[in-house]
Design an enzyme around this catalytic site. Structure first.
Site, short mmCIF file in Angstrom:
data_model
loop_
_atom_site.label_atom_id
_atom_site.label_comp_id
_atom_site.label_asym_id
_atom_site.label_seq_id
_atom_site.Cartn_x
_atom_site.Cartn_y
_atom_site.Cartn_z
CB CYS A 95 6.18 -1.54 16.27
SG CYS A 95 7.89 -1.36 15.69
CB CYS B 158 7.19 -5.13 9.17
SG CYS B 158 8.54 -4.22 9.94
CD GLU C 95 -2.99 -1.07 2.25
OE1 GLU C 95 -4.16 -1.32 1.96
OE2 GLU C 95 -2.64 -0.81 3.40
CB CYS D 176 3.18 7.55 3.11
SG CYS D 176 3.76 6.37 4.31
CB CYS E 295 2.88 -0.80 13.88
SG CYS E 295 3.04 -0.84 12.09
CB CYS F 96 0.71 7.24 11.05
SG CYS F 96 2.37 6.86 11.44
#
Ligand code: SF4
Length: 412
Positions: free
Chosen positions: A147, A143, A123, A136, A150, A381
């Site tokens: 975190c 990943c 994305e 962005c 997230c 975010c």
């Protein structure tokens, strides 16, 4: 209201038609000038033409933004036929494009398999603001870091993106926003930078860019090349969760602005929120920041700090933040937490965010509170996540309805 744009030539169904050229031939996008020259040499282009051909193709790819060799009108027909036979410059497939009620756009892009792998989806998000527009982009599919606040961190790493795939996100966004010059405009014309919608690029999408250093470096050097896409290095920001050994190299070899996903000022808490902290604790991270090449009051590091209710939002935390960053040219971005389905965290109360911001502001740090954007399309975010574990449409609609009920249409 969320708008999902149905693209005429592409499908949003589970198995859309993939542009064959993109998948089956090596792309010329993402090669540096030497590699581009080598690719042409390899296909028999005479040595005395190489420099000129590289300059021509570079201009078509990055100034004019063409994605079809036939549009390279000052390249001979024979040369175009040769290029078409051996290479591609096609864009990836747009699986879905969503436009938020605040103008934020999110694209779900599908890239073809590499080797024996499977197609992957990532994305990218465009955020229009007064006087600027920020794209962005993602550096990995999923990943490896987890975190805990997230959404991307809940998706396992599928693979690193190549320089071609990182750049393709920017090229495609420029296509969709009309940031390349019209094909009717004479060859050699550049779009005046003041007319471009994308003025800034942040590597804050899916993934940890410093775990994919070489490809990210290659892509960003092409994006900031003055004879091509021409983004200013001061308008490109790479955000890391704190991969300390690569921080110095980022400044030295890429020279873009740095952002750190900080989120906590005590190791014990940061170990939980940003687990890479166990490997590179705060002391080492801040030391690496102090040594970032080119750091000055005019080139400050941005520290991202997500506001989590009763977790990291006390005035004690604010005090700790001031102490931690003492003497570092820094800006602190306070990010109201953007909820996603399944999270246990809550966003801090607005009054507490303002108190926190005032406190660090009085200590001399710029501390803007980032306006949440694109929440209704899960584009804010920390909310990006792609296909492997994407929400089913029904789940997404229920979540969107919940967000609208909680925040209202005028949330931003
Ligand atoms: S914040 Fe960045 S590094 Fe951490 S899990 Fe999310 S994408 Fe990965």
């Amino acid at each position: 209201m969320t708008v999902t744009v149905t693209l005429p030539e592409r499908s949003q169904t589970a198995a859309p038609v993939r542009p064959a050229a993109f998948a089956e031939k090596p792309s010329l996008v993402g090669l540096d000038r030497d590699e581009l020259g080598e690719a042409l040499r390899d296909k028999g282009v005479p040595e005395k033409q190489i420099k000129m051909r590289v300059a021509q193709i570079w201009n078509w790819l990055y100034v004019r933004g063409v994605s079809d060799f036939d549009h390279m009108v000052n390249v001979s027909k024979d040369m175009r036929a040769m290029l078409k036979t051996h290479f591609t410059i096609a864009r990836p497939e747009i699986v879905e494009e969503q436009v938020s009620n605040d103008g934020t756009r999110k694209w779900l892009l599908r890239f073809p398999p590499r080797g024996a792998g499977r197609p992957v989806e990532v994305e990218s998000v465009y955020i229009p603001e007064e006087g600027r527009g920020t794209l962005c982009i993602s550096s990995q599919v999923g990943c490896t870091l987890t975190c805990s606040f997230c959404h991307t961190g809940t998706q396992k790493l599928v693979r690193n993106l190549t320089a071609e795939e990182i750049l393709a996100q920017l090229l495609l966004a420029r296509d969709r926003l009309g940031d390349f010059p019209d094909r009717e405009i004479p060859v050699g014309t550049m779009m005046p930078s003041s007319d471009r919608k994308i003025t800034n690029v942040v590597m804050m999408g899916m993934g940890e860019p410093l775990y994919n250093f070489e490809e990210v470096k290659k892509a960003l050097l092409i994006a900031t090349d003055g004879d091509g896409l021409s983004l200013s290095k001061r308008r490109v920001t790479l955000s890391t969760s704190g991969v300390v050994p690569e921080i110095y190299r980022t400044g030295e070899e890429i020279g873009v602005m740095l952002a750190i996903s900080l989120h906590a000022v005590r190791d014990e808490l940061r170990d939980m929120l940003v687990p890479i902290n166990k490997k590179y604790p705060l002391k080492e991270l801040i030391e690496a920041c102090r040594n970032y090449p080119g750091l000055s009051n005019a080139r400050r590091i941005t520290f991202e700090y997500v506001m989590l209710k009763d977790v990291n939002d006390s005035l004690e935390d604010a005090k700790g933040l001031i102490q931690l960053l003492k003497g570092v040219p820094a800006k602190i971005n306070l990010i109201p937490f953007n909820p996603w389905p399944g999270t246990n965290y809550q966003c801090s109360d607005w009054a507490q965010i303002e108190k926190f911001a005032d406190f660090i502001n009085q200590a001399g740090f710029a501390s803007p509170i980032r306006t949440p954007r694109g929440r209704d399309i899960l584009a804010a975010c920390g909310q990006l996540k792609s296909e492997s574990e994407r929400m089913r449409k029904t789940e997404r609609l229920a979540f969107e309805a919940m967000m609208i009920a909680n925040h209202g249409e005028d949330d931003d």
